[in-house]
Design a protein around this motif. Structure first.
Motif, PDB file in Angstrom:
ATOM      1  N   ALA A 142      16.902   3.172  -5.379  1.00 49.76           N
ATOM      2  CA  ALA A 142      17.243   2.687  -6.711  1.00 49.76           C
ATOM      3  C   ALA A 142      16.403   3.399  -7.769  1.00 49.76           C
ATOM      4  O   ALA A 142      16.900   3.788  -8.835  1.00 49.76           O
ATOM      5  CB  ALA A 142      17.049   1.178  -6.802  1.00 49.76           C
ATOM      6  N   ASN A 143      15.121   3.603  -7.480  1.00 51.91           N
ATOM      7  CA  ASN A 143      14.243   4.242  -8.448  1.00 51.91           C
ATOM      8  C   ASN A 143      14.603   5.724  -8.624  1.00 51.91           C
ATOM      9  O   ASN A 143      14.545   6.253  -9.715  1.00 51.91           O
ATOM     10  CB  ASN A 143      12.788   4.109  -8.013  1.00 51.91           C
ATOM     11  N   ASN A 144      14.987   6.364  -7.525  1.00 51.26           N
ATOM     12  CA  ASN A 144      15.420   7.765  -7.637  1.00 51.26           C
ATOM     13  C   ASN A 144      16.658   7.882  -8.495  1.00 51.26           C
ATOM     14  O   ASN A 144      16.814   8.837  -9.252  1.00 51.26           O
ATOM     15  CB  ASN A 144      15.670   8.357  -6.255  1.00 51.26           C
ATOM     16  N   SER A 145      17.564   6.902  -8.397  1.00 48.16           N
ATOM     17  CA  SER A 145      18.787   6.913  -9.199  1.00 48.16           C
ATOM     18  C   SER A 145      18.451   6.780 -10.671  1.00 48.16           C
ATOM     19  O   SER A 145      19.025   7.448 -11.532  1.00 48.16           O
ATOM     20  CB  SER A 145      19.730   5.782  -8.773  1.00 48.16           C
ATOM     21  N   ILE A 202       0.836  -1.204   0.000  1.00 48.10           N
ATOM     22  CA  ILE A 202       0.000   0.000   0.000  1.00 48.10           C
ATOM     23  C   ILE A 202       0.871   1.253   0.000  1.00 48.10           C
ATOM     24  O   ILE A 202       0.524   2.264  -0.624  1.00 48.10           O
ATOM     25  CB  ILE A 202      -1.005  -0.021   1.175  1.00 48.10           C
ATOM     26  N   GLN A 203       2.038   1.199   0.639  1.00 47.28           N
ATOM     27  CA  GLN A 203       2.951   2.338   0.545  1.00 47.28           C
ATOM     28  C   GLN A 203       3.379   2.550  -0.902  1.00 47.28           C
ATOM     29  O   GLN A 203       3.412   3.684  -1.389  1.00 47.28           O
ATOM     30  CB  GLN A 203       4.183   2.137   1.438  1.00 47.28           C
ATOM     31  N   VAL A 204       3.683   1.458  -1.606  1.00 47.53           N
ATOM     32  CA  VAL A 204       4.088   1.570  -3.012  1.00 47.53           C
ATOM     33  C   VAL A 204       2.938   2.102  -3.857  1.00 47.53           C
ATOM     34  O   VAL A 204       3.091   3.063  -4.613  1.00 47.53           O
ATOM     35  CB  VAL A 204       4.568   0.198  -3.544  1.00 47.53           C
ATOM     36  N   LEU A 205       1.756   1.476  -3.761  1.00 50.04           N
ATOM     37  CA  LEU A 205       0.616   1.880  -4.577  1.00 50.04           C
ATOM     38  C   LEU A 205       0.216   3.335  -4.337  1.00 50.04           C
ATOM     39  O   LEU A 205      -0.173   4.046  -5.265  1.00 50.04           O
ATOM     40  CB  LEU A 205      -0.574   0.960  -4.304  1.00 50.04           C
ATOM     41  N   SER A 206       0.325   3.793  -3.075  1.00 49.21           N
ATOM     42  CA  SER A 206      -0.056   5.169  -2.737  1.00 49.21           C
ATOM     43  C   SER A 206       1.074   6.158  -2.999  1.00 49.21           C
ATOM     44  O   SER A 206       0.927   7.355  -2.712  1.00 49.21           O
ATOM     45  CB  SER A 206      -0.486   5.260  -1.273  1.00 49.21           C
ATOM     46  N   VAL A 223       2.770  -4.342  -9.367  1.00 44.96           N
ATOM     47  CA  VAL A 223       2.417  -3.304  -8.398  1.00 44.96           C
ATOM     48  C   VAL A 223       3.402  -2.144  -8.552  1.00 44.96           C
ATOM     49  O   VAL A 223       4.621  -2.343  -8.545  1.00 44.96           O
ATOM     50  CB  VAL A 223       2.459  -3.859  -6.957  1.00 44.96           C
ATOM     51  N   ALA A 224       2.848  -0.947  -8.702  1.00 44.54           N
ATOM     52  CA  ALA A 224       3.656   0.268  -8.834  1.00 44.54           C
ATOM     53  C   ALA A 224       2.804   1.436  -8.341  1.00 44.54           C
ATOM     54  O   ALA A 224       1.586   1.290  -8.168  1.00 44.54           O
ATOM     55  CB  ALA A 224       4.061   0.484 -10.294  1.00 44.54           C
ATOM     56  N   PRO A 225       3.406   2.595  -8.096  1.00 46.32           N
ATOM     57  CA  PRO A 225       2.595   3.748  -7.717  1.00 46.32           C
ATOM     58  C   PRO A 225       1.469   3.970  -8.722  1.00 46.32           C
ATOM     59  O   PRO A 225       1.700   3.942  -9.937  1.00 46.32           O
ATOM     60  CB  PRO A 225       3.599   4.906  -7.716  1.00 46.32           C
ATOM     61  N   MET A 226       0.242   4.166  -8.209  1.00 45.14           N
ATOM     62  CA  MET A 226      -0.905   4.330  -9.096  1.00 45.14           C
ATOM     63  C   MET A 226      -0.767   5.609  -9.916  1.00 45.14           C
ATOM     64  O   MET A 226      -0.338   6.648  -9.394  1.00 45.14           O
ATOM     65  CB  MET A 226      -2.197   4.323  -8.282  1.00 45.14           C
ATOM     66  N   ALA A 227      -1.120   5.505 -11.187  1.00 48.40           N
ATOM     67  CA  ALA A 227      -0.883   6.604 -12.128  1.00 48.40           C
ATOM     68  C   ALA A 227      -1.511   7.910 -11.666  1.00 48.40           C
ATOM     69  O   ALA A 227      -0.961   8.994 -11.905  1.00 48.40           O
ATOM     70  CB  ALA A 227      -1.425   6.220 -13.506  1.00 48.40           C
ATOM     71  N   GLU A 228      -2.673   7.822 -10.989  1.00 47.55           N
ATOM     72  CA  GLU A 228      -3.355   9.033 -10.528  1.00 47.55           C
ATOM     73  C   GLU A 228      -2.537   9.789  -9.481  1.00 47.55           C
ATOM     74  O   GLU A 228      -2.799  10.967  -9.222  1.00 47.55           O
ATOM     75  CB  GLU A 228      -4.714   8.672  -9.906  1.00 47.55           C
ATOM     76  N   PRO A 239       4.025  15.576 -12.644  1.00 46.43           N
ATOM     77  CA  PRO A 239       5.257  16.364 -12.663  1.00 46.43           C
ATOM     78  C   PRO A 239       5.521  16.954 -11.276  1.00 46.43           C
ATOM     79  O   PRO A 239       4.625  17.500 -10.641  1.00 46.43           O
ATOM     80  CB  PRO A 239       4.935  17.482 -13.677  1.00 46.43           C
ATOM     81  N   GLY A 240       6.719  16.777 -10.802  1.00 54.21           N
ATOM     82  CA  GLY A 240       7.052  17.222  -9.454  1.00 54.21           C
ATOM     83  C   GLY A 240       6.721  16.197  -8.395  1.00 54.21           C
ATOM     84  O   GLY A 240       7.058  16.373  -7.228  1.00 54.21           O
ATOM     85  N   ARG A 241       6.021  15.129  -8.782  1.00 54.81           N
ATOM     86  CA  ARG A 241       5.687  14.052  -7.852  1.00 54.81           C
ATOM     87  C   ARG A 241       5.924  12.713  -8.568  1.00 54.81           C
ATOM     88  O   ARG A 241       4.981  12.040  -8.974  1.00 54.81           O
ATOM     89  CB  ARG A 241       4.238  14.178  -7.387  1.00 54.81           C
ATOM     90  N   PRO A 242       7.199  12.369  -8.777  1.00 52.93           N
ATOM     91  CA  PRO A 242       7.513  11.172  -9.561  1.00 52.93           C
ATOM     92  C   PRO A 242       7.166   9.884  -8.809  1.00 52.93           C
ATOM     93  O   PRO A 242       6.967   9.896  -7.592  1.00 52.93           O
ATOM     94  CB  PRO A 242       9.028  11.275  -9.764  1.00 52.93           C
ATOM     95  N   ALA A 243       7.092   8.798  -9.565  1.00 53.34           N
ATOM     96  CA  ALA A 243       6.910   7.481  -8.954  1.00 53.34           C
ATOM     97  C   ALA A 243       8.139   7.153  -8.117  1.00 53.34           C
ATOM     98  O   ALA A 243       9.268   7.205  -8.612  1.00 53.34           O
ATOM     99  CB  ALA A 243       6.701   6.421 -10.032  1.00 53.34           C
ATOM    100  N   LEU A 244       7.920   6.826  -6.846  1.00 57.77           N
ATOM    101  CA  LEU A 244       9.043   6.586  -5.942  1.00 57.77           C
ATOM    102  C   LEU A 244       9.561   5.153  -6.005  1.00 57.77           C
ATOM    103  O   LEU A 244      10.656   4.880  -5.515  1.00 57.77           O
ATOM    104  CB  LEU A 244       8.621   6.903  -4.494  1.00 57.77           C
ATOM    105  N   TYR A 245       8.771   4.245  -6.588  1.00 60.13           N
ATOM    106  CA  TYR A 245       9.137   2.829  -6.564  1.00 60.13           C
ATOM    107  C   TYR A 245       8.996   2.223  -7.945  1.00 60.13           C
ATOM    108  O   TYR A 245       8.091   2.599  -8.704  1.00 60.13           O
ATOM    109  CB  TYR A 245       8.234   2.058  -5.583  1.00 60.13           C
ATOM    110  N   PRO A 246       9.857   1.261  -8.293  1.00 52.15           N
ATOM    111  CA  PRO A 246       9.722   0.573  -9.574  1.00 52.15           C
ATOM    112  C   PRO A 246       8.570  -0.428  -9.527  1.00 52.15           C
ATOM    113  O   PRO A 246       8.137  -0.840  -8.457  1.00 52.15           O
ATOM    114  CB  PRO A 246      11.069  -0.153  -9.713  1.00 52.15           C
ATOM    115  N   GLU A 247       8.098  -0.810 -10.692  1.00 57.41           N
ATOM    116  CA  GLU A 247       7.049  -1.824 -10.768  1.00 57.41           C
ATOM    117  C   GLU A 247       7.624  -3.204 -10.497  1.00 57.41           C
ATOM    118  O   GLU A 247       8.672  -3.565 -11.019  1.00 57.41           O
ATOM    119  CB  GLU A 247       6.417  -1.788 -12.166  1.00 57.41           C
TER     120      GLU A 247
END
Length: 202
Positions: free
Chosen positions: A196-199, A114-118, A152-157, A161-169
């Motif tokens: 890793a995803n930030n890198s 849920i942390q990843v999805l949110s 499972v990855a951060p939900m697209a919604e 911009p300015g709020r990138p996906a923090l985790y890989p799928e």
């Protein structure tokens, strides 16, 4: 009612409760009530399992833990504990806080998925279990998880911009394999994916 029948009925009722809580969490993110459950694989597609934990009395409780510090890798955990024995602790602001059991109530732990999805709007709960010199302790942990092969990855919604996906799928199976390689170590497994995803993003 036989023990097996009672266990099955309990599991069915707790799954219904998990679905209700996931709707509340979805709406808390400003999304449709069914969004989180859909990301878990849809109604009937989610994964669920139960574990019974028994913590015997320990003559020197200061020398050990019942369970080392960790966050639950799945979606959410419904925890039913002895209402007269303390043992669960959660980390908040670097401090360990003992959770007082509430009679006839579940403790709900948000898990890593849920942390990843949110996209980290909801944080998984780092926790541990202490043991007692005086009392035994019993708990029922019911784990409500995404289907093992659903990406499972951060939900697209929740990505902009300015709020990138923090985790890989990755699938829940892949995440569990990632954790097995590292062992219990607080929330380090999830943090390593974020780093890793930030890198990659930069």
């Amino acid at each position: 009612m036989h023990g097996r029948d009672a266990t099955e009925e309990y599991g069915e009722e707790v799954v219904k409760l998990c679905r209700r809580v996931s709707k509340v969490l979805s709406k808390g993110l400003g999304l449709d009530g069914g969004r989180l459950q859909a990301a878990f694989g849809g109604e009937g597609g989610e994964g669920a399992c139960m574990r019974v934990n028994f913590y015997p009395r320990c003559p020197q409780p200061e020398l050990t833990l019942g369970v080392a510090a960790h966050s639950d890798p799945g979606g959410m955990t419904m925890l039913l504990v002895d209402d007269h024995v303390r043992g669960l602790q959660v980390r908040k602001d670097g401090q360990w806080i003992t959770v007082d059991p509430v009679p006839d109530a579940f403790i709900v732990n948000v898990g890593d998925q849920i942390q990843v999805l949110s996209n980290a709007a909801y944080k998984s709960v780092e926790h541990r279990v202490t043991v007692s010199a005086a009392e035994e302790r019993l708990s029922l942990a019911f784990f409500y998880n995404p289907r093992s092969d659903v990406p499972v990855a951060p939900m697209a919604e929740l990505v902009a911009p300015g709020r990138p996906a923090l985790y890989p799928e990755m699938t829940f199976d892949e995440y569990r394999a990632h954790i097995r390689q590292r062992g219990l170590s607080g929330k380090a497994q999830l943090q390593s994916l974020q780093n890793a995803n930030n890198s990659v993003a930069s």
